[in-house]
Write an enzyme that holds these catalytic residues in place. Structure first.
Site, mmCIF file in Angstrom:
data_model
loop_
_atom_site.group_PDB
_atom_site.id
_atom_site.type_symbol
_atom_site.label_atom_id
_atom_site.label_comp_id
_atom_site.label_asym_id
_atom_site.label_seq_id
_atom_site.Cartn_x
_atom_site.Cartn_y
_atom_site.Cartn_z
ATOM 1 N N TRP A 325 0.844 -1.205 0.000
ATOM 2 C CA TRP A 325 0.000 0.000 0.000
ATOM 3 C C TRP A 325 0.881 1.258 0.000
ATOM 4 O O TRP A 325 0.539 2.275 -0.596
ATOM 5 C CB TRP A 325 -0.894 -0.009 1.252
ATOM 6 N N HIS A 326 2.033 1.146 0.681
ATOM 7 C CA HIS A 326 2.889 2.323 0.793
ATOM 8 C C HIS A 326 3.596 2.683 -0.507
ATOM 9 O O HIS A 326 3.945 3.836 -0.722
ATOM 10 C CB HIS A 326 3.931 2.125 1.894
ATOM 11 N N GLY A 327 3.845 1.703 -1.342
ATOM 12 C CA GLY A 327 4.528 2.035 -2.581
ATOM 13 C C GLY A 327 4.641 0.825 -3.483
ATOM 14 O O GLY A 327 4.645 -0.316 -3.019
ATOM 15 N N PHE A 471 1.838 8.273 -1.322
ATOM 16 C CA PHE A 471 1.265 6.938 -1.102
ATOM 17 C C PHE A 471 -0.218 6.902 -1.457
ATOM 18 O O PHE A 471 -0.792 7.873 -1.807
ATOM 19 C CB PHE A 471 1.469 6.507 0.353
#
Lengths: 471, 334
Positions: A325-327, A471
């Site tokens: 989800w962050h990257g 993000f």
């Protein structure tokens, strides 16, 4: 628009003036807030407002249908439509290139040479936040946990509410939508507490994150050299502090601005670096995301309701996806994997070792151990690839390293600040920021607030973007 | 305790009391002048103006010598056109020239100022890469929010000295007195040197013109190997780059001229050694088919003595501006 710019202050003053001074009906004030939110977002890239509108329209329609129909097949289809559109946006804009690169690599393993066209895809600011937020609405309606928003205006404002639009907190609809039903006007206490939180958040972002910590972490993560352990650890600690102050600072700003308008948003950070163990860390770090992942991923996967093995698998899957989800990079997956591993090991140890950690010193040691392990994960989060991460880890653990990179000033500032952060978080574990502010003597509060405003005026950073916007 | 309007006003009073002393200190003790920041937003604003210029207009690109040594208001009073100043301190014009030639229809005079230690940096090199990332690309990607913020910031910025980025909090932390390890160099502490206005016209401040302590502080920085002649990459590639762009620009009716502003001290000593004139300057003019004005070719500019080796004082900058206009007119480039 970024909170840490002069433009935002002009924007906020105009919004507050329209909200409080111009005599408008509650509905008109909500329309004004909605338009202001679109302006806030559109001043970055106007065409991307369309994505927000589509997400709003699709989830509003799906939500209305889910609220009215009892046909299980139809309900499932409306839910799937909502998930498909939101995850579709996320997949295309955020993971499109990543998926193509991995597809290319995969077919390469079978000897097929395929070069995908290079997509120059712009990542819409905050897309991961508002898609998760709107998805939570339709999922909750599907499971009949909430009531639908009464009007389209209330729902649209929930999706786009500018204080938390681009970097959270990821607010659930039952927390925010009902607040739109009745006219809101901040009390003097609420307004100035909000303003104080906004000041603290901006101070954290511009003074600590951008001015003190960011240049050091950029130096360390930007060099390809093998470093002395002292420099490597200082750089990682600097990033550790930078990402905390950057993101927690943003969350405080969001909560503060919402408070100035008379709305309340819940905490997103509660002194995470003082945590004892990783399950506690995730109850304190980016709370709105970790609770989202718990409620909409971990528990639906089965949570801890089945076998031990299944629980560990669920935990790991949740953290791997949390990492992604962050990257869109495998280094983020590795970051999630490490956290999943930590959580699994902690769970295993808790079942085997019955440790009574009621002694303050032992608590401090355990918190320090947790903090150290968290710092190791940040290497994968920040490094541009695995090679760079492994090189830095090698430097941190004395595998190699000859080169000094940081000035003594940087070493002193970062190590002092991060020691204070760790101790401050540890001793604040059972307190809340607002509670502490309320107990602070007036003279100290005025002096501290004044110094922070002064700090914001002299810091002179160039409006650096918040890390979590990407993000 | 209860937070009230009076609490906030008291905090504001504390903040402004501190700010007043801070401003007073930097303005009166360290002698930093109020003025505009030489930042990417203002650069982008003027870069945007290039789109609307005609063939009689002038765009100046280059590094700090190009910006500090030419007075564009004086130029305006003499020629009736104020040049657009796009020179960038510490940066090579490598990408700026490319941007103007490739991305605009400008057909006027492109005046390229050369400071060899920056000019002969490859596009990916230290003197040029940051200009692309932080200026040229920034202009292309600048958001409305950033433009709006700059517009708001301009109500504050020109009236204060403390807003100068060289005395930002980050730079002030570099002044902390902790000794460094042997292999580590501390950050550079810059003295105040110039004052810039909204048109990006820069004038040297009287303190730097007259006070030897200011001049010595600056020449100690220039003396450092990192600053003396910063970059020296492949002349073939760099001159080829400018020559290609100059030809393309000339083909569409534009004019290109290069200038090499006066230097003295160690710059006068080392630049000719590191960048021999026949291999660099003469070759640049030859291959680009352009006119060039080297300070040593003119008796007036040859005698100029920049107070801190590299940039002209106000009087000489005005004389130099008149001289360049005259030379350009003689060659019918203006």
């Amino acid at each position: 628009m970024l909170f840490n710019t002069t433009g935002f202050f002009a924007f906020l003053i105009i919004v507050l003036a329209l909200y409080y001074i111009v005599p408008l009906s509650w509905k008109a004030r909500k329309i004004m807030l909605l338009l202001a939110s679109y302006v806030f977002y559109g001043l970055w890239n106007p065409p991307l407002i369309l994505l927000l509108l589509i997400s709003t329209l699709v989830d509003w329609t799906a939500g209305q249908k889910l609220a009215k129909t009892e046909d299980p097949g139809a309900r499932k289809r409306w839910l799937l439509l909502s998930i498909f559109v939101n995850l579709g946006f996320l997949g295309f804009f955020k993971y499109g290139n990543f998926l193509m690169e991995n597809f290319q690599m995969l077919v390469g393993l079978f000897g097929v040479s395929y070069t995908p066209p290079k997509w120059d895809i712009l990542l819409p600011m905050g897309i991961s936040f508002y898609t998760f937020q709107t998805m939570s609405y339709t999922i909750d309606l599907y499971f009949k946990r909430i009531q639908p928003a009464r009007t389209f205006l209330d729902f649209a404002l929930y999706v786009t509410f500018f204080p938390q639009l681009v970097a959270g907190p990821i607010v659930r609809s039952d927390e925010l939508v009902p607040q739109f039903y009745e006219p809101k006007r901040a009390t003097q206490q609420q307004f100035f507490t909000g303003l104080l939180l906004l000041t603290i958040g901006l101070f954290q972002k511009t003074v600590f994150a951008d001015s003190v910590l960011s240049p050091v972490s950029e130096d360390i993560f930007g060099t390809g050299d093998q470093l002395l352990a002292l420099d490597a650890w200082t750089g990682v600690l600097a990033f550790s502090g930078q990402i905390f102050f950057d993101f927690a600072g943003y969350s405080l700003c969001a909560i503060g601005i919402a408070g100035m308008l008379g709305f309340s948003l819940s905490d997103n950070f509660r002194y995470p670096y003082g945590s004892i163990g990783f399950s506690e860390l995730w109850r304190r770090w980016h709370i709105s995301l970790s609770s989202w992942l718990r409620d909409y991923l971990y528990i639906p996967l089965g949570g801890n309701r089945y076998s031990n093995i299944r629980t560990y698998i669920n935990l790991m899957l949740t953290m791997l996806l949390g990492g992604l989800w962050h990257g869109a990079a495998w280094t983020f997956v590795a970051w999630g994997f490490l956290h999943g591993l930590y959580l699994a090991v902690e769970r295993l140890l808790r079942n085997i070792v019955k440790l009574k950690a009621d002694n303050l010193f032992i608590q401090l040691i355990l918190a320090f151990l947790t903090f150290t392990c968290v710092n190791i994960t940040w290497v994968f989060f920040r490094a541009k690839d695995f090679g760079a991460a492994m090189k830095l880890l090698g430097s941190m653990f004395f595998v190699h390293g000859e080169k000094a990179l940081l000035t003594t000033n940087d070493l002193v500032l970062v190590l002092t600040l991060m020691t204070l952060v760790f101790l401050g978080h540890f001793f604040m574990r059972r307190h809340s920021l607002v509670g502490v502010l309320q107990r602070t003597p007036l003279w100290l509060l005025v002096a501290g607030w004044g110094i922070m405003i002064f700090g914001l005026m002299i810091v002179q950073t160039s409006g650096q973007q918040f890390i979590y916007f990407q993000f | 305790m209860k937070l009230k309007l009076s609490t906030f006003i008291a905090a504001l009073c504390v903040a402004f009391a501190l700010l007043l002393q801070y401003e007073w200190y930097f303005r009166n003790v360290e002698r930093w002048p109020p003025g505009y920041d030489n930042n990417a937003d203002l650069w982008a604003y003027w870069r945007g103006k290039v789109e609307k210029l005609d063939e009689k207009d002038v765009v100046i690109v280059g590094s700090s010598r190009g910006q500090f040594d030419l007075n564009i208001h004086l130029w305006d009073s003499i020629t009736g056109r104020r040049p657009v100043m796009l020179a960038i301190p510490g940066g090579s014009p490598y990408h700026t020239v490319e941007d103007i030639v490739v991305n605009t229809d400008f057909k006027g005079l492109l005046l390229v100022s050369t400071a060899p230690g920056l000019f002969y940096s490859l596009g990916s090199g230290g003197g040029a890469a940051w200009v692309k990332a932080e200026m040229v690309d920034y202009y292309q990607k600048q958001t409305y929010a950033q433009k709006f913020s700059q517009w708001c910031y301009e109500f504050i910025d020109p009236h204060f000295a403390y807003t100068d980025p060289d005395i930002s909090l980050k730079h002030l932390t570099e002044r902390l007195p902790f000794p460094n390890r042997d292999s580590i160099e501390g950050g550079t502490v810059w003295p105040p040197m110039v004052r810039m206005d909204r048109y990006r016209n820069v004038r040297m401040i009287p303190e730097m013109e007259n006070d030897t302590s200011f001049q010595n502080q600056q020449t100690r920085i220039w003396h450092h190997p990192e600053w003396k002649n910063r970059y020296k990459d492949s002349a073939d590639v760099i001159i080829g780059h400018y020559a290609d762009l100059a030809r393309k620009f000339q083909e569409r009716g534009g004019r290109v001229a290069f200038i090499r502003p006066p230097v003295t001290g160690e710059y006068l000593e080392f630049e000719p050694q590191m960048f021999p004139r026949d291999q660099y300057w003469d070759r640049l003019l030859r291959e680009s088919g352009s006119k060039g004005y080297h300070f040593q070719d003119n008796p007036v500019s040859r005698e100029m003595i920049p107070p801190e080796w590299s940039h002209l004082n106000r009087r000489d900058a005005d004389i130099y501006t008149r001289l360049i206009i005259e030379l350009l007119r003689n060659d019918q480039l203006l």
